[in-house]
Scaffold this active site. Structure first.
Site, short mmCIF file in Angstrom:
data_model
loop_
_atom_site.label_atom_id
_atom_site.label_comp_id
_atom_site.label_asym_id
_atom_site.label_seq_id
_atom_site.Cartn_x
_atom_site.Cartn_y
_atom_site.Cartn_z
N GLU A 32 -0.37 0.83 1.08
CA GLU A 32 -0.75 -0.50 0.57
C GLU A 32 0.14 -1.60 1.14
OE1 GLU A 32 -2.14 -0.65 -3.49
OE2 GLU A 32 -2.86 1.39 -3.33
N GLY A 33 0.32 -1.53 2.44
CA GLY A 33 1.19 -2.47 3.15
C GLY A 33 2.56 -1.84 3.32
#
Lengths: 263, 385
Positions: free
Chosen positions: B368-369
């Site tokens: 998620e990043g």
């Protein structure tokens, strides 16, 4: 019978995972020393009551005697699906013995109209007297079917498989009756978050001794039939028994386990 | 098995306290006992998501009128933390599921929400989120999956990568290109798992988090009706990024849970293991590792909660979410590494769970990043003012 009006007894006890002790002053349970939870056997009692309600329709009322914080245990039972609760809370009850407790519970149950069945756990994990269900049945004048591992209701009859060390007995009685359940009765459900939210709105009636017409001098530590004169913590665990294996290790382990009645 | 020590939490309501008690109960009785063996065998615990769904834990941050729990992020995230403390596969799965519902809940029309949101958050279904592709991870706007207009909707073709619950999910939030290159040509779609042409590839063979299925998802001419598009054409990147802001808080909470689990094991071990005639916890070299771990965990917890309270209060929270994800997952990596050190040789073998926690921590710095992307998000939000 069209629908069932069921009462479940629950008790808040110190968590068996935490260290439990008695107070130094009067040898009663030190309730502040440990986390308090609904007794596991009561979760099973609630589950059984809910199963009966789901099968026959009706209502489940939780009855609990305990200090203010017993509301946590009551809320747990309500969030599992019980419909309402009666909480008996009175400072004068502190230190009550089993007979006094049974009398108070019987009075509280009499305030509920048309009870068909009272369900209890067979023994709490703190006091471990295991006498309340029988005393209660006696006081209410109802048949007692204790140590149930299976409960069935058909028409106006309740049938129970009773399991003790002596074996299995099949019991039957006309309702109303008192049933106590053992460890093997069922696996209690988890509450759901919806159940938690619904529990907030369910009626809880709080009763003091005055509401039940009980004179405070009849209950509590001073009037108890039993008294604890001394208590000491359990000695620390010993080093254990060491067995050198001289080719008979397996046999000696089995002998040991058999002596402990574990196999 | 012992009951995990209770984390001292500040919760806003009695129902939140009861919810956390329920979560801890399920975590210690149902999740923790199975985690080690299932991770070793790479078994996906679909049944446990069913149990969480029945208990109402898969829709907590979504409105009650659509069957959700109506809980603030402040509460929902602590549930994710507590689940992750017992088993990251389940805690992270819960977070990813909620991430997958975010697009519909936030960008769907009233009609779309009424029709599908109750199913998504109701507990029976499990979701997945499809943004990354084999060639584009951090540079998400470079995605190539195409959504071509047809008579009654769209036809999706392409390959999505690193999809949690890929192939086992019941629905997918899919980002695909409907127009020009770059972020403005992307649209978001809600696709049923059973739609013909959608399939999951073999699961990735990961370093940790092995029970959680991660796979490519192949879209081979998947027909999606027009009413399953969320937002307008070209809104997709916004849908995806908004979900990620919220999702990052879930990763931060999961990281705090894993770090807490590692600390729990190390604290117990340091009190029992003796060296030179004393419990090793009495030696400063060990006790300071534990103290630093505890302080770092609490700081990370408060950081994600601060970001969550901004979100709950309707304030912008993207930067704070990136900070929380960065700090919590870096803390988790450091703490799990140090807790292996506290256990010494015992920490390096599979008899204790801390080596597994250390392997699990690594993925949280990436998903998620990556933490490099988090720094970019933070710096841009400061410098471009």
């Amino acid at each position: 019978m069209e629908t069932m009006n069921i009462v479940v007894l629950i008790k808040q006890v110190p968590d068996t995972w935490s260290e439990r002790k008695l107070t130094d002053t009067d040898h009663t349970l030190d309730r502040d020393a440990a986390d308090a939870v609904i007794d596991e056997i009561n979760e099973r009692a609630v589950e059984e009551a809910l199963l009966l309600k789901e099968a026959h329709g009706g209502k489940v009322t939780v009855v609990s005697m305990g200090p203010d914080r017993a509301t946590d245990a009551i809320r747990k039972a309500l969030s599992m699906g019980a419909d309402e609760a009666v909480h008996i809370s009175d400072a004068a009850l502190h230190g009550s013995d089993t007979i006094q407790t049974a009398k108070v519970l019987a009075s509280a149950i009499r305030t509920i109209e048309g009870v068909d069945l009272v369900v209890a756990g067979n023994e709490a994990t703190d006091g471990r007297a295991g006498a309340i269900p029988a005393m209660l049945a006696e006081l209410l004048g109802l048949p007692q079917l204790t140590h149930a591992r299976r409960v069935e209701v058909e028409g106006t009859e309740v049938r129970v498989e009773r399991e003790t060390e002596d074996g299995i007995t099949h019991l039957a009685a006309e309702l109303p009756a008192v049933v106590s359940v053992g460890e093997k009765i069922n696996e209690p459900r988890y509450p759901s978050f919806k159940g938690i939210m619904a529990a907030k709105k369910k009626p809880v009636t709080t009763l003091g001794l005055g509401d039940l017409g009980i004179d405070p001098s009849e209950v509590g530590l001073a009037a108890a039939f039993t008294s604890v004169v001394e208590s000491a913590p359990k000695p620390p665990r010993g080093a254990g028994e060491r067995v050198e294996d001289q080719g008979d290790g397996g046999v000696r382990i089995v002998e040991y386990l058999a002596a402990q009645k574990l196999v | 098995m012992t009951n995990a020590r209770e984390v001292e939490r500040q919760l806003p309501s009695q129902e939140a306290r009861d919810l956390l008690a329920l979560t801890s109960d399920i975590a210690s009785r149902e999740l923790a006992p199975r985690a080690a063996a299932a991770e070793e065998r790479r078994e996906f615990p679909r049944d446990l998501f069913g149990l969480l769904g029945q208990a109402g834990l898969l829709g907590l941050p979504y409105p009650e009128e659509y069957g959700g729990g109506g809980q603030p992020y402040e509460v929902y995230l602590q549930v994710v933390e507590e689940l992750s403390r017992a088993w990251l596969t389940v805690g992270l799965g819960t977070s990813v599921h909620c991430l997958s519902c975010h697009g519909l809940a936030t960008f769907g029309s009233d009609e779309q929400r009424e029709r599908w949101l109750p199913d998504l958050v109701g507990g029976d279904l499990l979701g997945a989120y499809c943004l990354s592709e084999p060639h584009s991870g951090s540079d998400a706007a470079a995605l190539r999956t195409r959504a071509e207009r047809t008579a009654d909707g769209y036809r999706l073709s392409g390959t999505k990568a690193w999809v949690t619950h890929g192939g086992v999910a019941d629905f997918y939030l899919v980002l695909a290109r409907t127009g020009e290159d770059g972020p403005k040509g992307i649209s978001a779609f809600l696709v049923d798992g059973g739609t013909p042409g959608l399939s999951g590839a073999s699961p990735e063979r990961k370093m940790g988090l092995r029970s959680s299925v991660t796979s490519q998802v192949v879209l081979d001419g998947v027909e999606v009706p027009v009413e399953r598009r969320l937002g307008a054409e070209g809104d997709g990147f916004r849908v995806a990024m908004a979900a990620l802001d919220a999702g990052r808080l879930g990763i931060a909470a999961g990281a705090v849970g894993v770090a807490q689990a590692a600390l729990d094991v190390a604290v117990e071990y340091a009190g029992q293991r003796t060296a030179f005639g004393r419990p090793i916890g009495e030696f400063q070299g060990v006790s300071f590792l534990i103290a630093d771990a505890a302080a770092g965990i609490e700081a990370a917890r408060q950081l994600y909660l601060a970001a969550a309270r901004r979100k709950d209060g309707g304030l912008p929270y993207g930067r704070q979410a990136a900070m929380a994800k960065l700090v919590a997952t870096d803390t988790c990596m450091r703490v799990t590494t140090d807790m292996v050190q506290v256990l010494g040789g015992a920490g390096y073998v599979e008899d204790y769970p801390v080596e597994r926690y250390m392997r699990e921590a690594k993925v949280l710095q990436i998903v998620e990043g990556t933490n490099q992307i988090q720094r970019m998000v933070i710096a841009r939000s400061l410098i471009q003012r």
